[in-house]
Write a protein that holds these residues in place. Structure first.
Motif, PDB file in Angstrom:
ATOM      1  N   TYR A 168       0.233  -1.346   0.171  1.00 47.49           N
ATOM      2  CA  TYR A 168      -0.338  -0.073   0.119  1.00 47.49           C
ATOM      3  C   TYR A 168       1.060   1.070   0.001  1.00 47.49           C
ATOM      4  CZ  TYR A 168      -4.075  -2.699   0.731  1.00 47.49           C
ATOM      5  OH  TYR A 168      -5.546  -3.612   0.893  1.00 47.49           O
ATOM      6  N   ALA A 169       2.475   1.372  -0.392  1.00 47.00           N
ATOM      7  CA  ALA A 169       3.036   2.457   0.106  1.00 47.00           C
ATOM      8  C   ALA A 169       3.285   3.392  -1.343  1.00 47.00           C
ATOM      9  CB  ALA A 169       4.562   2.021   0.126  1.00 47.00           C
ATOM     10  N   PRO A 170       2.839   2.885  -2.586  1.00 43.23           N
ATOM     11  CA  PRO A 170       2.296   3.475  -3.784  1.00 43.23           C
ATOM     12  C   PRO A 170       1.220   3.903  -3.276  1.00 43.23           C
ATOM     13  CG  PRO A 170       2.866   1.627  -4.563  1.00 43.23           C
ATOM     14  CD  PRO A 170       2.939   1.194  -3.099  1.00 43.23           C
ATOM     15  N   THR A 171       0.296   3.330  -3.084  1.00 47.78           N
ATOM     16  CA  THR A 171      -1.315   3.753  -3.174  1.00 47.78           C
ATOM     17  C   THR A 171      -1.367   4.890  -1.966  1.00 47.78           C
ATOM     18  OG1 THR A 171      -1.878   1.087  -2.813  1.00 47.78           O
ATOM     19  CG2 THR A 171      -3.820   2.755  -2.537  1.00 47.78           C
ATOM     20  N   PHE A 172      -0.919   5.091  -1.292  1.00 50.06           N
ATOM     21  CA  PHE A 172      -2.062   5.791  -0.267  1.00 50.06           C
ATOM     22  C   PHE A 172      -0.355   7.268  -0.536  1.00 50.06           C
ATOM     23  CE2 PHE A 172      -3.396   2.232   2.697  1.00 50.06           C
ATOM     24  CZ  PHE A 172      -4.223   3.258   2.464  1.00 50.06           C
ATOM     25  N   ILE A 173       0.952   7.303  -1.197  1.00 48.81           N
ATOM     26  CA  ILE A 173       1.644   8.202  -1.646  1.00 48.81           C
ATOM     27  C   ILE A 173       0.622   9.184  -2.641  1.00 48.81           C
ATOM     28  CG2 ILE A 173       2.625   7.291  -3.649  1.00 48.81           C
ATOM     29  CD1 ILE A 173       3.851   9.062  -0.111  1.00 48.81           C
ATOM     30  N   LEU A 174      -0.311   8.136  -2.899  1.00 48.89           N
ATOM     31  CA  LEU A 174      -0.986   9.523  -3.991  1.00 48.89           C
ATOM     32  C   LEU A 174      -1.657  10.068  -3.926  1.00 48.89           C
ATOM     33  CD1 LEU A 174      -2.330   6.592  -6.840  1.00 48.89           C
ATOM     34  CD2 LEU A 174       0.356   8.490  -6.650  1.00 48.89           C
ATOM     35  N   TYR A 175      -2.333  10.348  -2.294  1.00 46.97           N
ATOM     36  CA  TYR A 175      -2.920  11.758  -1.396  1.00 46.97           C
ATOM     37  C   TYR A 175      -2.215  13.109  -1.715  1.00 46.97           C
ATOM     38  CZ  TYR A 175      -5.247   8.197   2.035  1.00 46.97           C
ATOM     39  OH  TYR A 175      -5.819   8.007   3.160  1.00 46.97           O
ATOM     40  N   PHE A 211     -10.815  15.785  -3.181  1.00 45.10           N
ATOM     41  CA  PHE A 211     -11.910  15.314  -2.697  1.00 45.10           C
ATOM     42  C   PHE A 211     -11.677  13.762  -3.643  1.00 45.10           C
ATOM     43  CE2 PHE A 211     -15.538  13.262  -3.828  1.00 45.10           C
ATOM     44  CZ  PHE A 211     -16.538  13.535  -3.324  1.00 45.10           C
ATOM     45  N   SER A 212     -10.855  13.895  -4.699  1.00 46.13           N
ATOM     46  CA  SER A 212     -11.187  12.790  -5.558  1.00 46.13           C
ATOM     47  C   SER A 212      -9.825  11.566  -4.433  1.00 46.13           C
ATOM     48  CB  SER A 212     -10.299  12.966  -7.012  1.00 46.13           C
ATOM     49  OG  SER A 212     -11.314  13.740  -7.182  1.00 46.13           O
ATOM     50  N   CYS A 213      -9.032  12.315  -4.945  1.00 44.92           N
ATOM     51  CA  CYS A 213      -7.326  11.608  -4.581  1.00 44.92           C
ATOM     52  C   CYS A 213      -7.873  11.155  -2.840  1.00 44.92           C
ATOM     53  CB  CYS A 213      -5.727  12.109  -4.987  1.00 44.92           C
ATOM     54  SG  CYS A 213      -5.853  12.899  -6.429  1.00 44.92           S
ATOM     55  N   ARG A 214      -7.833  12.406  -2.122  1.00 48.62           N
ATOM     56  CA  ARG A 214      -7.510  11.996  -0.450  1.00 48.62           C
ATOM     57  C   ARG A 214      -9.340  11.547   0.313  1.00 48.62           C
ATOM     58  NH1 ARG A 214      -2.758  14.766   2.736  1.00 48.62           N
ATOM     59  NH2 ARG A 214      -1.646  16.294   0.983  1.00 48.62           N
ATOM     60  N   LEU A 215     -10.271  11.622  -0.989  1.00 50.42           N
ATOM     61  CA  LEU A 215     -11.758  11.844   0.298  1.00 50.42           C
ATOM     62  C   LEU A 215     -12.247   9.964  -0.408  1.00 50.42           C
ATOM     63  CD1 LEU A 215     -13.635  14.591   1.185  1.00 50.42           C
ATOM     64  CD2 LEU A 215     -11.520  13.550   1.993  1.00 50.42           C
ATOM     65  N   ASN A 301      -8.222  14.408   6.669  1.00 55.06           N
ATOM     66  CA  ASN A 301      -7.967  15.171   5.342  1.00 55.06           C
ATOM     67  C   ASN A 301      -9.966  15.575   5.777  1.00 55.06           C
ATOM     68  OD1 ASN A 301      -5.092  14.120   4.047  1.00 55.06           O
ATOM     69  ND2 ASN A 301      -6.172  12.154   3.658  1.00 55.06           N
ATOM     70  N   PHE A 302     -10.768  15.101   5.984  1.00 57.41           N
ATOM     71  CA  PHE A 302     -12.106  15.537   6.142  1.00 57.41           C
ATOM     72  C   PHE A 302     -12.199  16.963   6.362  1.00 57.41           C
ATOM     73  CE2 PHE A 302     -12.991  11.421   5.161  1.00 57.41           C
ATOM     74  CZ  PHE A 302     -14.107  11.494   3.655  1.00 57.41           C
ATOM     75  N   TYR A 303     -11.712  17.210   7.746  1.00 54.05           N
ATOM     76  CA  TYR A 303     -11.441  18.466   8.026  1.00 54.05           C
ATOM     77  C   TYR A 303     -11.098  19.662   7.258  1.00 54.05           C
ATOM     78  CZ  TYR A 303     -10.071  22.152  11.506  1.00 54.05           C
ATOM     79  OH  TYR A 303      -9.823  23.515  11.698  1.00 54.05           O
ATOM     80  N   TRP A 304      -9.846  19.700   7.190  1.00 53.74           N
ATOM     81  CA  TRP A 304      -8.995  19.858   5.933  1.00 53.74           C
ATOM     82  C   TRP A 304      -9.458  20.386   4.651  1.00 53.74           C
ATOM     83  CZ3 TRP A 304      -2.877  16.910   6.643  1.00 53.74           C
ATOM     84  CH2 TRP A 304      -3.104  17.770   7.851  1.00 53.74           C
ATOM     85  N   PHE A 305     -10.729  19.524   4.085  1.00 53.87           N
ATOM     86  CA  PHE A 305     -11.267  19.590   2.843  1.00 53.87           C
ATOM     87  C   PHE A 305     -12.480  20.776   3.359  1.00 53.87           C
ATOM     88  CE2 PHE A 305     -14.858  18.383   0.400  1.00 53.87           C
ATOM     89  CZ  PHE A 305     -13.589  19.381  -1.227  1.00 53.87           C
TER      90      PHE A 305
END
Length: 384
Positions: A168-175, A211-215, A301-305
């Motif tokens: 999941y390292a590359p998966t979550f870095i796409l945040y 919204f797309s990448c993080r949420l 992430n939700f808070y910052w959005f």
């Protein structure tokens, strides 16, 4: 896929790191420690030397005049911009090119390892190690929220060196795909382009990518890792029996020379699981630590959005209000027609000067309007 980084770890560094890695049970850290340290050092050099050097020359009337707080923020945003572009490009390439990663099942996604995923982990951990020291050094500027984010992200990527959820390292870095737009939004403010069309278009891209990448992507992938961790908590080694029975598909394995070879199931499993050859039930503390950190990042992430939506609205609401105020100011500066004072119709300037006065007898005069007087060089309205 083997680690594609062109520089091998120095033997002395591997030897120096091994005792700490064994103590923390981070088996793959010694073979990636050079990438982690090079990443952290590179970000420090960019922040402390490269960004100030070029910023003073590219923006000589803006950067040097910024207060210390804003200059620190400027340099940190430059690092974030560079890091997000580079690491996301490498992560996408790994996700496309790493055939071993594509064939992983639950056990391999939890306990498996590929060198390419380990490289992504090292780059990410190096960034968040640098980010942690910046947040501690300038805690008054960045606050506890970003400090918690740095700690949680560093813990998540360091745990990957056990190896644990290396997949999941590359998966979550796409945040980080949303970070370039976030950085540009901040730079537009400092370049006196607040409320401009470029900032408006960038703001739309920022909200859309965040919204797309993080949420969306981030929440979906978090649910997947939660599902894998739940299965790992109740793991029984049926994987080995499936391989022995020949029920596992053949896998393509990329060798250092780039030669593709079809490996039999037992060899394929041994290659991916070489650091965890006999996986057992996942320790509860490990699952809680990882999932707790992941949940904290998602909550932030939700808070910052929400805060970003407020910020973008504020930028353009303020811009419209300033335009309205400017328009009103032009009206105030203009001559006011048809004002009636003491039975006379006057044409009145904003400073109280009568441009035209027509009395009841039709006599036309000019001068100060009734009800106004001079005070300290300014025209003021007397109380009637």
């Amino acid at each position: 896929m083997h680690d594609p980084f062109p520089i091998s770890p120095p033997p002395w560094l591997v030897k120096a790191t091994t005792p700490l890695a064994e103590y923390l049970n981070l088996s793959t850290l010694p073979i990636h420690i050079h990438e982690l340290l090079l990443a952290a050092l590179s970000y420090h050099i960019i922040c402390s030397y490269v960004s100030p050097f070029f910023s003073r020359r590219l923006f000589p009337s803006i950067y040097p005049s910024l207060p210390l707080r804003s200059r620190v923020n400027w340099d940190v945003h430059v690092v974030s911009l560079v890091q997000s572009v580079v690491v996301c490009a490498v992560a996408i390439w790994v996700m496309i090119a790493d055939e071993e990663r594509k064939s992983m099942e639950m056990e391999e996604r939890i306990w498996g390892y590929t060198g390419a995923d380990g490289m992504i982990q090292a780059f990410a951990a190096g960034y968040f190690l640098w980010d942690l020291q910046i947040c501690l050094r300038y805690l008054a500027i960045f606050g506890p929220g970003l400090l918690m984010h740095a700690v949680a992200a560093l813990v998540v990527f360091l745990l990957g060196f056990r190896p644990f959820v290396n997949y999941y390292a590359p998966t979550f870095i796409l945040y980080e795909l949303s970070s370039p737009f976030l950085n540009f939004h901040w730079f537009f403010d400092k370049l006196q382009m607040t409320g401009s069309k470029p900032q408006w278009y960038n703001g739309i891209m920022l909200l859309g990518s965040f919204f797309s990448c993080r949420l969306l992507w981030g929440t979906y992938q978090s649910l997947r890792v939660y599902q894998d961790c739940w299965a790992a908590l109740h793991f029984s080694d049926t994987y080995g029996s499936r391989v022995a029975a020949g029920l596992h598909v053949l896998k393509e394995v990329t060798h250092p020379k780039g030669i593709l070879e079809l490996m039999d199931p037992a060899r394929a499993r041994a290659e991916l699981m070489k650091y965890n050859p006999n996986p057992e039930n996942m320790p509860l503390w490990l699952g809680l630590t990882y999932l707790g950190s992941n949940m904290m990042l998602n909550t932030l992430n939700f808070y910052w959005f929400g805060k970003m939506i407020e910020t973008v609205k504020k930028r353009f609401r303020t811009s419209k209000e300033e335009a309205k105020a400017k328009e009103d100011g032009e009206v105030v500066d203009a001559v006011v027609e048809g004002v009636e004072l003491d039975g006379r119709v006057v044409k009145l300037a904003a400073d109280g000067h009568v441009m035209r006065e027509e009395g009841m007898d039709g006599e036309v005069k000019s001068g100060k309007a009734s009800g106004f007087e001079e005070a300290d060089g300014e025209t003021t309205r007397r109380k009637m």
